[in-house]
Write a protein that holds these residues in place. Structure first.
Motif, PDB file in Angstrom:
ATOM      1  N   ALA A 294       0.930  -1.276   0.073  1.00 62.10           N
ATOM      2  CA  ALA A 294       0.027  -0.005   0.040  1.00 62.10           C
ATOM      3  C   ALA A 294       0.689   1.296   0.137  1.00 62.10           C
ATOM      4  O   ALA A 294       1.866   1.203   0.747  1.00 62.10           O
ATOM      5  N   ASN A 295       0.555   2.401  -0.814  1.00 66.74           N
ATOM      6  CA  ASN A 295       1.132   3.568  -0.681  1.00 66.74           C
ATOM      7  C   ASN A 295       0.871   4.303   0.518  1.00 66.74           C
ATOM      8  O   ASN A 295      -0.343   4.325   1.076  1.00 66.74           O
ATOM      9  N   ARG A 296       1.750   4.637   1.161  1.00 64.54           N
ATOM     10  CA  ARG A 296       1.925   5.377   2.601  1.00 64.54           C
ATOM     11  C   ARG A 296       2.521   6.693   2.722  1.00 64.54           C
ATOM     12  O   ARG A 296       3.213   7.151   1.749  1.00 64.54           O
ATOM     13  N   SER A 297       2.573   7.307   3.913  1.00 67.11           N
ATOM     14  CA  SER A 297       3.177   8.385   4.104  1.00 67.11           C
ATOM     15  C   SER A 297       4.358   8.106   4.683  1.00 67.11           C
ATOM     16  O   SER A 297       4.816   7.399   5.538  1.00 67.11           O
ATOM     17  N   TYR A 298       5.697   8.815   4.057  1.00 70.56           N
ATOM     18  CA  TYR A 298       7.048   8.710   4.447  1.00 70.56           C
ATOM     19  C   TYR A 298       7.134   9.047   5.990  1.00 70.56           C
ATOM     20  O   TYR A 298       7.646   8.203   6.989  1.00 70.56           O
ATOM     21  N   LYS A 299       6.524  10.225   6.148  1.00 68.14           N
ATOM     22  CA  LYS A 299       6.753  10.728   7.747  1.00 68.14           C
ATOM     23  C   LYS A 299       6.249   9.795   8.744  1.00 68.14           C
ATOM     24  O   LYS A 299       6.758   9.703   9.670  1.00 68.14           O
ATOM     25  N   THR A 300       5.100   9.111   8.455  1.00 63.78           N
ATOM     26  CA  THR A 300       4.567   8.258   9.753  1.00 63.78           C
ATOM     27  C   THR A 300       4.977   6.638   9.388  1.00 63.78           C
ATOM     28  O   THR A 300       4.743   6.237  10.540  1.00 63.78           O
ATOM     29  N   ASP A 310      18.880  -0.852  -0.698  1.00 64.95           N
ATOM     30  CA  ASP A 310      19.006  -1.097  -2.232  1.00 64.95           C
ATOM     31  C   ASP A 310      18.090  -0.360  -3.014  1.00 64.95           C
ATOM     32  O   ASP A 310      18.384   0.586  -3.939  1.00 64.95           O
ATOM     33  N   THR A 311      16.839  -0.168  -2.518  1.00 69.83           N
ATOM     34  CA  THR A 311      15.896   0.761  -2.989  1.00 69.83           C
ATOM     35  C   THR A 311      16.204   2.326  -2.798  1.00 69.83           C
ATOM     36  O   THR A 311      16.082   2.995  -3.625  1.00 69.83           O
ATOM     37  N   ALA A 312      16.749   2.609  -1.698  1.00 63.79           N
ATOM     38  CA  ALA A 312      17.155   4.060  -1.516  1.00 63.79           C
ATOM     39  C   ALA A 312      18.163   4.368  -2.574  1.00 63.79           C
ATOM     40  O   ALA A 312      18.251   5.412  -3.090  1.00 63.79           O
ATOM     41  N   LEU A 313      19.130   3.521  -2.669  1.00 64.25           N
ATOM     42  CA  LEU A 313      20.326   3.752  -3.523  1.00 64.25           C
ATOM     43  C   LEU A 313      19.907   3.877  -5.091  1.00 64.25           C
ATOM     44  O   LEU A 313      20.341   4.761  -5.724  1.00 64.25           O
ATOM     45  N   ARG A 314      18.998   3.084  -5.417  1.00 64.42           N
ATOM     46  CA  ARG A 314      18.467   3.295  -6.764  1.00 64.42           C
ATOM     47  C   ARG A 314      17.439   4.395  -6.831  1.00 64.42           C
ATOM     48  O   ARG A 314      17.654   5.026  -8.108  1.00 64.42           O
ATOM     49  N   THR A 315      16.870   4.720  -5.934  1.00 65.66           N
ATOM     50  CA  THR A 315      16.270   5.848  -6.075  1.00 65.66           C
ATOM     51  C   THR A 315      17.155   7.107  -6.013  1.00 65.66           C
ATOM     52  O   THR A 315      16.807   7.997  -6.796  1.00 65.66           O
ATOM     53  N   LYS A 316      18.014   7.277  -5.602  1.00 63.58           N
ATOM     54  CA  LYS A 316      19.011   8.193  -5.447  1.00 63.58           C
ATOM     55  C   LYS A 316      19.676   8.231  -7.034  1.00 63.58           C
ATOM     56  O   LYS A 316      19.864   9.578  -7.731  1.00 63.58           O
ATOM     57  N   ARG A 317      19.780   7.165  -7.530  1.00 62.15           N
ATOM     58  CA  ARG A 317      20.334   7.261  -8.798  1.00 62.15           C
ATOM     59  C   ARG A 317      19.327   7.717 -10.059  1.00 62.15           C
ATOM     60  O   ARG A 317      19.699   8.169 -10.958  1.00 62.15           O
ATOM     61  N   GLN A 334      15.173  16.655  -0.406  1.00 63.83           N
ATOM     62  CA  GLN A 334      14.731  15.749   0.371  1.00 63.83           C
ATOM     63  C   GLN A 334      13.443  15.253   0.325  1.00 63.83           C
ATOM     64  O   GLN A 334      12.893  14.064   0.309  1.00 63.83           O
ATOM     65  N   SER A 335      12.387  16.204   0.122  1.00 57.56           N
ATOM     66  CA  SER A 335      10.928  15.679  -0.115  1.00 57.56           C
ATOM     67  C   SER A 335      10.547  15.050  -1.360  1.00 57.56           C
ATOM     68  O   SER A 335       9.790  13.895  -0.987  1.00 57.56           O
ATOM     69  N   LEU A 336      11.399  15.157  -2.350  1.00 64.00           N
ATOM     70  CA  LEU A 336      11.353  14.292  -3.287  1.00 64.00           C
ATOM     71  C   LEU A 336      11.893  12.993  -3.141  1.00 64.00           C
ATOM     72  O   LEU A 336      11.025  11.773  -3.474  1.00 64.00           O
ATOM     73  N   TYR A 337      12.899  12.703  -2.443  1.00 65.54           N
ATOM     74  CA  TYR A 337      13.414  11.348  -2.028  1.00 65.54           C
ATOM     75  C   TYR A 337      12.736  10.740  -1.106  1.00 65.54           C
ATOM     76  O   TYR A 337      12.217   9.724  -1.625  1.00 65.54           O
ATOM     77  N   GLU A 338      12.144  11.488   0.049  1.00 64.45           N
ATOM     78  CA  GLU A 338      11.311  10.666   0.709  1.00 64.45           C
ATOM     79  C   GLU A 338       9.910  10.247  -0.008  1.00 64.45           C
ATOM     80  O   GLU A 338       9.248   9.106   0.216  1.00 64.45           O
ATOM     81  N   GLY A 339       9.154  11.271  -0.766  1.00 58.68           N
ATOM     82  CA  GLY A 339       8.029  10.754  -1.371  1.00 58.68           C
ATOM     83  C   GLY A 339       8.365   9.409  -2.398  1.00 58.68           C
ATOM     84  O   GLY A 339       7.305   8.579  -2.465  1.00 58.68           O
ATOM     85  N   LEU A 340       9.493   9.655  -3.067  1.00 56.98           N
ATOM     86  CA  LEU A 340       9.840   8.384  -3.955  1.00 56.98           C
ATOM     87  C   LEU A 340       9.632   7.133  -3.249  1.00 56.98           C
ATOM     88  O   LEU A 340       9.336   6.067  -3.499  1.00 56.98           O
ATOM     89  N   ILE A 341      10.546   7.235  -2.172  1.00 53.17           N
ATOM     90  CA  ILE A 341      10.716   6.050  -1.302  1.00 53.17           C
ATOM     91  C   ILE A 341       9.571   5.487  -0.930  1.00 53.17           C
ATOM     92  O   ILE A 341       9.070   4.189  -0.852  1.00 53.17           O
ATOM     93  N   GLU A 648      16.503   8.597  14.150  1.00 53.75           N
ATOM     94  CA  GLU A 648      16.583   9.677  13.043  1.00 53.75           C
ATOM     95  C   GLU A 648      17.978   9.915  12.790  1.00 53.75           C
ATOM     96  O   GLU A 648      18.374   9.817  11.573  1.00 53.75           O
ATOM     97  N   LEU A 649      19.236   9.864  13.830  1.00 53.60           N
ATOM     98  CA  LEU A 649      20.403   9.834  13.549  1.00 53.60           C
ATOM     99  C   LEU A 649      20.921   8.964  12.917  1.00 53.60           C
ATOM    100  O   LEU A 649      21.759   8.819  11.972  1.00 53.60           O
ATOM    101  N   LEU A 650      20.497   7.435  13.023  1.00 51.81           N
ATOM    102  CA  LEU A 650      20.959   6.259  12.397  1.00 51.81           C
ATOM    103  C   LEU A 650      20.351   6.292  11.213  1.00 51.81           C
ATOM    104  O   LEU A 650      21.043   5.908  10.063  1.00 51.81           O
ATOM    105  N   SER A 651      19.255   6.901  10.699  1.00 51.74           N
ATOM    106  CA  SER A 651      18.816   7.002   9.523  1.00 51.74           C
ATOM    107  C   SER A 651      19.758   8.053   8.675  1.00 51.74           C
ATOM    108  O   SER A 651      19.882   7.715   7.222  1.00 51.74           O
ATOM    109  N   CYS A 652      20.316   8.881   9.319  1.00 47.55           N
ATOM    110  CA  CYS A 652      21.068   9.910   8.957  1.00 47.55           C
ATOM    111  C   CYS A 652      22.464   9.195   8.239  1.00 47.55           C
ATOM    112  O   CYS A 652      22.728   9.492   7.040  1.00 47.55           O
ATOM    113  N   ILE A 653      23.037   8.064   8.987  1.00 48.34           N
ATOM    114  CA  ILE A 653      23.847   7.585   8.614  1.00 48.34           C
ATOM    115  C   ILE A 653      23.771   6.678   7.438  1.00 48.34           C
ATOM    116  O   ILE A 653      24.476   6.658   6.507  1.00 48.34           O
TER     117      ILE A 653
END
Length: 692
Positions: A294-300, A310-317, A334-341, A648-653
């Motif tokens: 299901a399509n969901r909200s990145y923030k929640t 792997d998906t994150a890396l492909r999304t950035k590329r 960042q909004s585009l990246y989060e929305g695409l993920i 949040e900090l681990l996500s940043c790494i």
């Protein structure tokens, strides 16, 4: 009154539009050519005149159905109650399919022909096409003279095809009308929707899901919510008919390790209580698949440990590729990246499980954003080569990029609420277009129809919707999702009308003193950030560990080292957790010689990040299913009760690892001093840019 289904669809569309619409837009909606629309308009002219209605045609604007409101309502009522319908070929195929499912035994061809009021030859032709329709789902038709027609195939395939077809046909407005009519006591609960599920059961299933959504903070797009309600209702009806679903043991075991499975069990238990049936684990597995797709909200809904790197890396590329194609740098958005993920991860699951998604804007998006569409089609083929993205999914991805590209074109200053039933992407697109055309609009909130009841609509200066709102007392403007010139005029007119009220509200707001932030809460957040940074930075090292005889033993050896250092409590439990996490999907970073072993587990004492170099490289599975020769293990662990700030900090790494080729090289081969500096710079930038 006798009309074809297409003529009825055309008239209903015009009745629901409170604006001028162009012939091309009507053609896209009823999925025919503009020439056919002109022919159908002539055919329905006499019907409209009989109700005192006529078509007002304006050059450059389109056409609009005009006449007394009571006559429009009378026509809409008669259309809804008209039993003389000539079904389209697709409608007949759906009805035939549903009849076979409900019957459970062979049906005579002449019986179907009689019920649908067509010839046996027509039904025979429909069955030829239906066989092609159902083949990709692993279903087939048995057609024998004297025997009849029977649907053959596994139960899960039958559920899947009906769920897809019904979710496609049952739009958000019709769904909400079903719920609203029930609340007002005007629903025929025994009536079946498309001949398959009863409205009464649909309403009960919707109530179960609504409660689960509220209790567990589940965030689903309208289309995903409806698809799941339909699936639950149909599953209950099939169970009551004695049809049991099966699932591959390995696949079910994998699903049981996901965070959605626990929620699926909760939903299954509620269904058991409401419908007095037994829901087996396999059914919970299929509910899990719906939740995961299901399509969901990145923030929640997304946390550091949940995102597949792997998906994150492909999304950035993909973002970098589209940036180069369109000549606009989107890499730092960042909004585009989060929305695409948030869109791509469930989209990949949907495609894998053959769960279709409906995109009513597909053709219009293709026309209006042709170059962007072609670029994204090329991009997903290049960076997601193992996944075939259908046009519907590509069109949704176009909306995410399109909204960001539109945002680069304008500035703004009024509060607006944008309502759209087609998902986050199309809402963003509409918001971006509004920003471009109306610079005075300063901020937007985006809502689906189902979320609207939770919104304080009085807090917004203007409400713009792409669909009719079935709730009373809401002042809004209805527009096309891609906002044409006529729509812009309507919105501007609404703003002009409301300017005095908006100014009055602004003056009242200025008299109020803006509240100070809760400094106790801010101090608490700062404390959590500080503790996490202290733990991660002070315990970061690059260790060297001797490669064991097997991969399992190597992971256990690394965990024993962490236990000796006092960083974890139970090496065995942690090793088991890491290996279980790896079994769900590879942990190797594609195209590199390192892997990220990450886990949230009660055996971890503190949040930590370490690099472990192995004395002898060996092959492990990568995140994309390929194989890499692992020389280095990156270890990222956190306690079960880690505060959100630590996550949040681990996500940043995690994000920093894959942000560029330089980052991949640094994390893959960099020494302790280099990586220590990178962590310091990363956290410094994070805290500096943080908005409290």
């Amino acid at each position: 009154m006798y009309m074809t289904a297409r003529e009825q669809k055309l008239i209903k569309y015009l009745l629901h539009q409170n604006r001028y619409v162009k012939v091309g837009e009507i053609a896209d909606y009823i999925e025919v050519s503009t020439r056919t629309v002109h022919r159908e308009l002539k055919a329905v002219k006499s019907v409209l005149e009989a109700y005192g209605l006529q078509l007002d045609k304006q050059p450059g604007k389109g056409l609009k159905l005009v006449g007394p409101s009571r006559d429009k309502q009378r026509l809409l009522h008669d259309l809804s109650n008209d039993s003389h319908v000539e079904y389209t070929s697709d409608e007949r195929k759906l009805l035939i399919l549903c009849a076979m499912l409900e019957s459970g035994e062979p049906i005579k061809l002449y019986t179907i022909a009689n019920d649908l009021q067509v010839t046996a030859a027509t039904i025979s032709h429909d069955l030829d096409e239906l066989e092609n329709w159902i083949a990709p789902f692993g279903l087939s038709l048995i057609r024998k003279r004297g025997y009849g027609i029977e649907l053959r195939g596994p139960e899960d395939a039958k559920r899947k095809i009906v769920g897809n077809l019904m979710a496609d046909k049952l739009d958000v407005q019709q769904f909400l009308e079903t719920i609203e009519m029930n609340i007002k006591g005007r629903n025929q609960t025994s009536e079946k929707i498309f001949g398959v599920v009863s409205r009464g059961k649909l309403l009960k299933a919707e109530k179960v899901l609504s409660q689960a959504k509220e209790q567990h903070g589940l965030s689903l797009s309208d289309s995903a919510y409806i698809a799941l309600v339909v699936h639950l209702t149909f599953a209950v009806e099939r169970i009551q008919l004695g049809e049991v679903i099966n699932m591959n043991e390995e696949e079910l075991a994998e699903l049981k390790h996901t965070k959605e499975f626990e929620l699926a069990l909760t939903i299954a238990k509620s269904l058991e209580e409401v419908f007095h049936v037994k829901i087996p684990d396999a059914e919970a597995g299929y509910i899990t698949m719906h939740l995961r797709s299901a399509n969901r909200s990145y923030k929640t809904d997304y946390r550091a440990e949940d995102i597949e790197l792997d998906t994150a890396l492909r999304t950035k590329r993909l973002i970098d590729f589209i940036s180069q194609k369109m000549g606009v740098n989107l890499n730092d958005n960042q909004s585009l990246y989060e929305g695409l993920i948030a869109h791509l991860e469930p989209a990949i699951i949907r495609i894998k499980e053959k769960m279709l998604i409906h995109n009513p804007l597909k053709e219009q998006i293709k026309k209006d954003y042709f170059l962007l569409y072609m670029a994204i089609e090329e991009g997903v083929e290049r960076f997601f080569p193992d996944t075939y993205f259908p046009d519907e999914e590509i069109a949704f991805i176009v909306l995410h990029f399109g909204s960001v590209l539109e945002m680069n074109k304008g500035e703004i200053n009024i509060n607006a609420l944008v309502i759209c039933s087609s998902g986050i992407g199309s809402s963003k697109m509409l918001a971006s277009r509004l920003k471009k055309e109306l610079p005075e609009i300063a901020s937007f909130d985006i809502s689906s129809l189902m979320e609207l009841k939770t919104k304080d609509t009085a807090a917004y200066d203007i409400i713009v919707s792409t669909v009719q709102i079935p709730y009373e007392g809401i002042d809004y403007v209805i527009v096309s999702p891609l906002l044409d010139e006529e729509d812009v005029k309507q919105v501007k007119h609404q703003l002009t009308r409301k300017i005095p009220l908006i100014l009055q509200k602004r003056r009242a707001e200025q008299k109020k003193t803006a509240p100070f932030p809760d400094m106790l809460a801010v101090a608490e957040k700062i404390s959590h950030y500080a503790n996490a940074i202290r733990h991660i930075v002070s315990h970061f090292t690059v260790e060297v560990v001797k490669t064991a005889e097997s991969h399992v033993q190597t992971v256990e050896r690394v965990c024993l080292l962490l236990e000796e250092q006092g960083l974890i409590r139970d090496a065995g439990q942690m090793a088991e957790g890491l290996l279980s996490r790896e079994a769900q999907g590879g942990l190797g970073i594609p195209g590199t010689s390192f892997a990220l072993f990450h886990l949230k587990n009660e055996a971890a004492n503190i949040p930590l990040f370490k690099a472990v170099d192995l004395t002898k490289p060996y092959d492990i599975k990568a995140m994309d299913g390929s194989s890499i020769k692992m020389k280095r293990m990156l270890i990222m662990l956190a306690p079960d009760d880690i505060p959100p700030e630590g996550s949040e900090l681990l996500s940043c790494i995690s994000s920093s690892i894959i942000e560029s080729d330089d980052s991949l090289a640094a994390y893959g081969t960099g020494d302790a001093e280099l990586l220590y500096r990178r962590l310091n710079m990363l956290f410094h930038t994070f805290i500096r840019d943080k908005k409290w």
